[in-house]
Design a protein around this motif. Structure first.
Motif, PDB file in Angstrom:
ATOM      1  N   ALA A   1       0.784  -1.209   0.153  1.00 55.56           N
ATOM      2  CA  ALA A   1       0.046   0.111  -0.120  1.00 55.56           C
ATOM      3  C   ALA A   1       0.811   1.213   0.002  1.00 55.56           C
ATOM      4  CB  ALA A   1      -1.057  -0.081   1.160  1.00 55.56           C
ATOM      5  N   PRO A   2       1.530   1.459  -1.055  1.00 58.96           N
ATOM      6  CA  PRO A   2       2.275   2.823  -0.976  1.00 58.96           C
ATOM      7  C   PRO A   2       1.587   3.940  -1.432  1.00 58.96           C
ATOM      8  CG  PRO A   2       2.388   1.555  -3.211  1.00 58.96           C
ATOM      9  CD  PRO A   2       1.764   0.822  -2.434  1.00 58.96           C
ATOM     10  N   SER A   3       2.179   5.159  -0.457  1.00 56.30           N
ATOM     11  CA  SER A   3       1.401   6.359  -0.805  1.00 56.30           C
ATOM     12  C   SER A   3       1.636   6.989  -2.189  1.00 56.30           C
ATOM     13  CB  SER A   3       2.208   7.357   0.230  1.00 56.30           C
ATOM     14  OG  SER A   3       3.352   7.408   0.045  1.00 56.30           O
ATOM     15  N   LEU A   4       2.672   6.307  -3.006  1.00 58.83           N
ATOM     16  CA  LEU A   4       2.508   6.975  -4.459  1.00 58.83           C
ATOM     17  C   LEU A   4       2.192   5.497  -5.110  1.00 58.83           C
ATOM     18  CD1 LEU A   4       5.872   8.662  -4.445  1.00 58.83           C
ATOM     19  CD2 LEU A   4       3.637   9.713  -4.600  1.00 58.83           C
ATOM     20  N   LEU A   5       0.991   5.571  -5.702  1.00 56.35           N
ATOM     21  CA  LEU A   5       0.161   4.185  -6.117  1.00 56.35           C
ATOM     22  C   LEU A   5       1.137   3.412  -7.145  1.00 56.35           C
ATOM     23  CD1 LEU A   5      -3.369   5.321  -6.045  1.00 56.35           C
ATOM     24  CD2 LEU A   5      -2.320   4.169  -4.219  1.00 56.35           C
ATOM     25  N   TRP A   6       2.029   4.195  -7.997  1.00 59.76           N
ATOM     26  CA  TRP A   6       2.517   3.477  -9.204  1.00 59.76           C
ATOM     27  C   TRP A   6       3.795   2.648  -8.789  1.00 59.76           C
ATOM     28  CZ3 TRP A   6       2.284   8.912  -8.356  1.00 59.76           C
ATOM     29  CH2 TRP A   6       3.278   9.477  -8.135  1.00 59.76           C
ATOM     30  N   LEU A   7       4.193   3.114  -7.372  1.00 54.95           N
ATOM     31  CA  LEU A   7       5.245   2.423  -6.883  1.00 54.95           C
ATOM     32  C   LEU A   7       4.842   0.892  -6.315  1.00 54.95           C
ATOM     33  CD1 LEU A   7       7.010   4.797  -4.491  1.00 54.95           C
ATOM     34  CD2 LEU A   7       7.385   4.216  -6.806  1.00 54.95           C
ATOM     35  N   ALA A   8       3.575   0.511  -6.697  1.00 54.33           N
ATOM     36  CA  ALA A   8       3.038  -0.864  -6.307  1.00 54.33           C
ATOM     37  C   ALA A   8       3.594  -1.662  -7.847  1.00 54.33           C
ATOM     38  CB  ALA A   8       1.621  -0.771  -6.194  1.00 54.33           C
ATOM     39  N   LEU A   9       4.040  -0.999  -8.816  1.00 56.95           N
ATOM     40  CA  LEU A   9       4.359  -1.782  -9.905  1.00 56.95           C
ATOM     41  C   LEU A   9       5.733  -2.621  -9.433  1.00 56.95           C
ATOM     42  CD1 LEU A   9       4.179   0.911 -12.547  1.00 56.95           C
ATOM     43  CD2 LEU A   9       2.648  -1.185 -12.325  1.00 56.95           C
ATOM     44  N   PRO A  10       5.962  -3.868 -10.074  1.00 60.70           N
ATOM     45  CA  PRO A  10       7.017  -4.687  -9.719  1.00 60.70           C
ATOM     46  C   PRO A  10       8.166  -3.751  -9.975  1.00 60.70           C
ATOM     47  CG  PRO A  10       5.521  -5.857 -11.073  1.00 60.70           C
ATOM     48  CD  PRO A  10       4.856  -4.519 -11.165  1.00 60.70           C
ATOM     49  N   PRO A  11       9.458  -3.962  -9.404  1.00 57.68           N
ATOM     50  CA  PRO A  11      10.528  -3.286  -9.629  1.00 57.68           C
ATOM     51  C   PRO A  11      10.972  -3.676 -11.049  1.00 57.68           C
ATOM     52  CG  PRO A  11      10.642  -4.265  -7.473  1.00 57.68           C
ATOM     53  CD  PRO A  11       9.251  -4.643  -8.000  1.00 57.68           C
ATOM     54  N   SER A  12      11.202  -4.696 -11.582  1.00 57.26           N
ATOM     55  CA  SER A  12      11.420  -5.283 -12.885  1.00 57.26           C
ATOM     56  C   SER A  12      10.787  -4.159 -13.756  1.00 57.26           C
ATOM     57  CB  SER A  12      11.526  -6.661 -13.005  1.00 57.26           C
ATOM     58  OG  SER A  12      10.182  -6.902 -13.049  1.00 57.26           O
ATOM     59  N   THR A  13       9.441  -3.761 -13.566  1.00 57.44           N
ATOM     60  CA  THR A  13       8.684  -3.244 -14.560  1.00 57.44           C
ATOM     61  C   THR A  13       9.279  -1.856 -14.657  1.00 57.44           C
ATOM     62  OG1 THR A  13       6.795  -4.712 -14.196  1.00 57.44           O
ATOM     63  CG2 THR A  13       6.162  -2.471 -15.271  1.00 57.44           C
ATOM     64  N   ILE A  14       9.367  -1.194 -13.444  1.00 59.27           N
ATOM     65  CA  ILE A  14       9.654   0.140 -13.423  1.00 59.27           C
ATOM     66  C   ILE A  14      11.206   0.502 -14.068  1.00 59.27           C
ATOM     67  CG2 ILE A  14      10.366   1.956 -11.857  1.00 59.27           C
ATOM     68  CD1 ILE A  14       8.195   1.083 -10.016  1.00 59.27           C
ATOM     69  N   ILE A  15      12.115  -0.428 -13.535  1.00 59.06           N
ATOM     70  CA  ILE A  15      13.484  -0.485 -13.956  1.00 59.06           C
ATOM     71  C   ILE A  15      13.468  -0.813 -15.616  1.00 59.06           C
ATOM     72  CG2 ILE A  15      15.823  -1.560 -14.145  1.00 59.06           C
ATOM     73  CD1 ILE A  15      15.229  -2.284 -11.290  1.00 59.06           C
ATOM     74  N   SER A  16      12.498  -1.463 -16.171  1.00 57.47           N
ATOM     75  CA  SER A  16      12.586  -1.906 -17.707  1.00 57.47           C
ATOM     76  C   SER A  16      11.829  -0.748 -18.515  1.00 57.47           C
ATOM     77  CB  SER A  16      11.989  -3.126 -18.295  1.00 57.47           C
ATOM     78  OG  SER A  16      10.623  -3.184 -17.651  1.00 57.47           O
ATOM     79  N   CYS A  17      11.204   0.372 -17.867  1.00 54.81           N
ATOM     80  CA  CYS A  17      10.573   1.397 -18.853  1.00 54.81           C
ATOM     81  C   CYS A  17      11.894   2.204 -19.220  1.00 54.81           C
ATOM     82  CB  CYS A  17       9.658   2.128 -17.632  1.00 54.81           C
ATOM     83  SG  CYS A  17       8.086   1.255 -17.377  1.00 54.81           S
ATOM     84  N   PRO A  18      11.384   3.050 -20.418  1.00 52.11           N
ATOM     85  CA  PRO A  18      12.456   3.995 -20.937  1.00 52.11           C
ATOM     86  C   PRO A  18      12.990   4.770 -20.171  1.00 52.11           C
ATOM     87  CG  PRO A  18      10.393   3.764 -22.291  1.00 52.11           C
ATOM     88  CD  PRO A  18      10.026   3.075 -21.209  1.00 52.11           C
ATOM     89  N   PRO A  19      14.029   5.418 -20.017  1.00 50.23           N
ATOM     90  CA  PRO A  19      14.488   6.449 -19.155  1.00 50.23           C
ATOM     91  C   PRO A  19      13.827   7.761 -18.849  1.00 50.23           C
ATOM     92  CG  PRO A  19      16.329   5.698 -20.776  1.00 50.23           C
ATOM     93  CD  PRO A  19      15.143   5.233 -21.224  1.00 50.23           C
ATOM     94  N   SER A  20      12.981   7.996 -19.869  1.00 53.83           N
ATOM     95  CA  SER A  20      12.494   9.205 -19.989  1.00 53.83           C
ATOM     96  C   SER A  20      10.855   8.977 -20.639  1.00 53.83           C
ATOM     97  CB  SER A  20      13.013  10.611 -20.570  1.00 53.83           C
ATOM     98  OG  SER A  20      13.996  11.034 -19.557  1.00 53.83           O
ATOM     99  N   PRO A  21       9.831   9.426 -20.207  1.00 59.39           N
ATOM    100  CA  PRO A  21       8.617   9.234 -20.829  1.00 59.39           C
ATOM    101  C   PRO A  21       8.359  10.160 -21.860  1.00 59.39           C
ATOM    102  CG  PRO A  21       8.096  10.608 -19.026  1.00 59.39           C
ATOM    103  CD  PRO A  21       9.491  10.384 -18.946  1.00 59.39           C
ATOM    104  N   HIS A  22       7.385  10.008 -22.999  1.00 57.06           N
ATOM    105  CA  HIS A  22       6.985  10.636 -23.988  1.00 57.06           C
ATOM    106  C   HIS A  22       5.972  11.520 -23.147  1.00 57.06           C
ATOM    107  CE1 HIS A  22       5.056  12.527 -27.455  1.00 57.06           C
ATOM    108  NE2 HIS A  22       6.123  12.033 -28.131  1.00 57.06           N
ATOM    109  N   PRO A  23       5.853  12.894 -23.303  1.00 55.66           N
ATOM    110  CA  PRO A  23       4.884  13.807 -22.779  1.00 55.66           C
ATOM    111  C   PRO A  23       3.489  13.450 -22.918  1.00 55.66           C
ATOM    112  CG  PRO A  23       6.075  14.974 -24.561  1.00 55.66           C
ATOM    113  CD  PRO A  23       6.644  13.858 -24.279  1.00 55.66           C
ATOM    114  N   LEU A  24       3.109  13.050 -24.166  1.00 57.67           N
ATOM    115  CA  LEU A  24       1.883  12.650 -24.518  1.00 57.67           C
ATOM    116  C   LEU A  24       1.354  11.490 -23.455  1.00 57.67           C
ATOM    117  CD1 LEU A  24       1.473  13.039 -28.242  1.00 57.67           C
ATOM    118  CD2 LEU A  24       0.594  14.331 -26.690  1.00 57.67           C
ATOM    119  N   ASP A  25       2.333  10.502 -23.078  1.00 61.12           N
ATOM    120  CA  ASP A  25       1.885   9.392 -22.133  1.00 61.12           C
ATOM    121  C   ASP A  25       1.583   9.841 -20.990  1.00 61.12           C
ATOM    122  OD1 ASP A  25       2.539   7.874 -24.260  1.00 61.12           O
ATOM    123  OD2 ASP A  25       4.651   7.312 -23.587  1.00 61.12           O
ATOM    124  N   LEU A  26       2.034  11.092 -20.165  1.00 62.55           N
ATOM    125  CA  LEU A  26       1.674  11.532 -19.042  1.00 62.55           C
ATOM    126  C   LEU A  26       0.677  12.343 -19.134  1.00 62.55           C
ATOM    127  CD1 LEU A  26       5.345  12.529 -18.046  1.00 62.55           C
ATOM    128  CD2 LEU A  26       4.093  10.671 -17.367  1.00 62.55           C
TER     129      LEU A  26
END
Length: 337
Positions: free
Chosen positions: A145-170
């Motif tokens: 139950a993290p206070s930042l909900l997206w931190l519930a993603l598996p660590p491997s998923t977060i690490i494997s995401c691109p270094p920076s996001p596309h602004p349209l994705d946000l």
């Protein structure tokens, strides 16, 4: 009726055969149940899921180990009385940690050319200082139950995401970047304008990339005002406090979280509405690059990466004066109109 010995033997044989057939049928039924259970719960997809869970837990454990070692090294290097726990209870400004060298260094005394006495024998002293990027905040959140909900993603998923996001994705979500999409989904809980949604999303994304993969490269993408101060490294606190723009406000809430935690929803809900980017109303956030792709405007990115590019409306200052008492209200106050 009396039976002959031959008839009695045939009767016994029939009963024995019937008992044997019954046992075989029961054994076959048990085997079929076991096979059906294995096919249902132990197929390839289930095994792959368990392997992913194990891998995620191993990476999370490594992150926690690195955090523990960094804290141990940091606490060992603090020798002044101000590092005692009682010092935390006294009002003081946040202490921004100096950037230490990434590698250990050797210091040797240099003899003076004007000295007539022989120089003292040279001694080598190895002093290893942990790099700033390896010092992670000390969080009190539960992993489930993290206070930042997206931190519930598996660590491997977060690490494997691109270094920076596309602004349209946000701004609008995505199916190709799980971390950016989770941050976007979480942002929908607050009535944010596009400038704040993109700005918060950009900072949250790079903060998460550094938190789960603390390297000099991921740390370099954080703005200076998001570098952890001593209170973040010494006092357990919700991870959501690390996302506050002003270190002074982070320190106040971390030190007095037992008081403010009771009003958590009201505090963060109101702050999300009152914390603004100093961006002209209605001006576009995106522009075309040389490849005709939409990218974040350089001027907007520079604005959200400096503390002066953010402000707080008068409504929050009037409602929560104790929260902002450590900052210069004249500098952070932002009038909407």
């Amino acid at each position: 009726m009396s039976l002959s010995s031959a008839e009695k033997k045939r009767l016994r044989d029939r009963r024995a055969q019937q008992t044997l057939r019954t046992k075989k049928q029961q054994y076959t039924a048990q085997l079929e149940d076991k096979v059906a259970h294995c096919e249902r719960y132990h197929d390839d997809s289930g095994t792959q899921h368990l392997l992913q869970v194990i891998e995620g837990l191993q990476q999370e454990n490594q992150v926690l180990r690195n955090r523990q070692e960094g804290l141990k090294s940091l606490i060992t290097s603090w020798e002044d009385p101000s590092s005692s726990p009682s010092h935390l209870l006294q009002p003081q400004p946040p202490t921004q940690l100096p950037l230490p060298p990434i590698q250990s260094y050797t210091t040797t005394p240099k003899p003076s050319s004007l000295s007539l006495s022989p120089p003292p024998p040279q001694t080598n002293k190895e002093e290893s200082i942990p790099p700033l990027y390896s010092l992670l905040p000390l969080h009190s959140d539960l992993p489930t139950a993290p206070s930042l909900l997206w931190l519930a993603l598996p660590p491997s998923t977060i690490i494997s995401c691109p270094p920076s996001p596309h602004p349209l994705d946000l701004l609008y979500g995505t199916n190709t970047n799980p971390l950016a999409n989770a941050i976007y989904t979480t942002s929908l809980r607050r009535p944010l304008r596009d400038p704040e949604r993109l700005a918060f999303g950009w900072l949250s994304y790079h903060y998460s990339k550094w938190l789960f993969n603390p390297t000099s490269e991921t740390f370099a993408k954080l703005p200076t005002f998001m570098h952890p101060v001593q209170e973040q490294l010494r006092i357990p606190h919700p991870a959501s406090l690390d996302m506050l723009i002003w270190p002074e406000i982070r320190v106040t809430l971390i030190r007095e979280w037992e008081v403010y935690s009771r009003q958590r929803d009201d505090l963060f809900g109101f702050l999300a509405c009152c914390m603004k980017v100093r961006w002209p109303w209605g001006e576009s956030l995106l522009e075309r690059d040389e490849k005709n792709d939409l990218v974040m405007k350089t001027r907007f990115k520079n604005m959200i990466m400096c503390k002066e590019g953010w402000g707080i409306t008068r409504e929050f200052v009037d409602a929560w004066p104790d929260v902002v008492r450590g900052v210069d209200v004249g500098e952070v106050l932002m009038e909407i109109g």
